[in-house]
Design a protein around this motif. Sequence first.
Motif, PDB file in Angstrom:
ATOM      1  N   LYS A  85       0.781  -1.180   0.157  1.00 22.30           N
ATOM      2  CA  LYS A  85       0.525   0.064   0.051  1.00 22.30           C
ATOM      3  C   LYS A  85       1.406   1.689   0.210  1.00 22.30           C
ATOM      4  CE  LYS A  85      -3.992   0.322   0.714  1.00 22.30           C
ATOM      5  NZ  LYS A  85      -4.979  -0.231  -0.526  1.00 22.30           N
ATOM      6  N   THR A  88       1.940   2.628  -3.652  1.00 21.58           N
ATOM      7  CA  THR A  88       0.909   3.439  -4.321  1.00 21.58           C
ATOM      8  C   THR A  88       1.413   4.702  -4.019  1.00 21.58           C
ATOM      9  OG1 THR A  88      -0.351   1.320  -3.814  1.00 21.58           O
ATOM     10  CG2 THR A  88      -1.283   3.612  -5.090  1.00 21.58           C
ATOM     11  N   TRP A 202      -0.456   3.392   7.335  1.00 22.12           N
ATOM     12  CA  TRP A 202       0.530   2.158   6.976  1.00 22.12           C
ATOM     13  C   TRP A 202       1.357   1.419   8.168  1.00 22.12           C
ATOM     14  CZ3 TRP A 202      -2.725  -1.402   5.317  1.00 22.12           C
ATOM     15  CH2 TRP A 202      -4.127  -0.300   4.341  1.00 22.12           C
TER      16      TRP A 202
END
Lengths: 213, 239
Positions: A85, A88, A202
Amino acid sequence: MRNKFDTQLDTLNNNLIIMGAMCENAIASAVKALMTYNVPLAQATIEAEKQIDEKEREIESLCLKLLLQQQPVARDLRFISAALKMITDMERIGDQAADIAEIVTFIDLSESKNKVNIAEMTEAIIKMVTESIDAFVNRNLGLAKSVIEYDDVVDGYFTRIKKDLIDFISADKQHGEAVLDILMIAKYLERIGDHATNIAEWVVFAITGTHQT
Amino acid sequence: MFYGDFQALKNININIPANEITALIGPSGCGKSTFLKTLNRMNDLIEGCRIEGRVLMDGEDIYGNIDINMLRKRVGMVFQKPNPFPMSIYDNIAYGPRTHGVRNKAKLDDIVERSLTDAAIWEELRDRLNKSALSLSGGQQQRLCIARALTVEPEVLLMDEPTGALDPISTNKIEDLAIDLKKMYTIIMVTHNMQQATRISDNTAFFLLGEIIEYDNTEKLFSTPADGRTGDYITGRFG
């Protein structure tokens, strides 16, 4: 016991550090091109964005390989999915640095840029990006949380710049277009801060297993 | 639970929900198979074995004054290596009901079809019921053994590494079967395959040195284990 797996995780970490450094460079050189009205540097920054994209692909396929070969669970699974993630967001940071560089190739902002404090905001942004990646690599929960909090400081810079630009445009209507472009640049920087915040979120997930929103 | 002076299981206190699959994981020798055997008193057969504490099934202590044959009827078991009897497929399935006194041919036919259907193997075997069970493949033998366990309509199914000796396709079939069977039965399964535990079980208990270190919802245990030892084991850092 799990030598190959640990080596692959180290490779993942190292690649994230490299991609993080590429993002920091992209932001720094985009802003430097703006400050010095250096069009070749701006063009080089736009070019460099492709390398960030390539790095994203490379890390992505490493993550998929890890999922396939190691079928990770628990913290391994969280770190690998977090990495997937994060890249990105890092790739978007590269895009936004390139967007800033692109504006520089269109218009000379060297006269108007000093009316607002882009340099300080940039410094704050780079700090966020660096620290969010550091937090991941060193599994540093405190650092990740401080990055998330620091986003308010960056938002403060953006609000300040917007206000200064309003003052500037009401005093000097000649430079309307420059003001809009600078506002866009500030907005891109502010968005980069949001991406760094996402990365830090994250990291919190990878460490704790819960996503802070 | 003791083998002579050696305490093989200690401080076990878990609640196993009905109609769910509970997986037991842990390194070799940690007590998971021993624990499984306490649930239908298979350990009664082991000399020097002694139990303290209680195992309650529907509130009744299975170590109390109960009929052990009834207990084994209620709690069926399937082992790692398929162990069909050296007789026909039909007789393998009819064996249990016959020992429980069912003699009527039509009724036995019924039980054979139902059990084989429940074990997802009826279509494959319906035309060769008189063939020897030993002529079947390993995966088919294992499903036959599951069918055999189902004939007496147990409430609980204990599975000790039921796919340990099977190829991936047979493993898939057994896993699908287990998911299907939990609607009717409570399944407790020892597995060395972590992915299998995450794929099919609802709850997982992690055993280490005779103790349950962690017992939780499977998804929770495999994503954010609460105990460091669980995390280290499932990520392959020891074991």
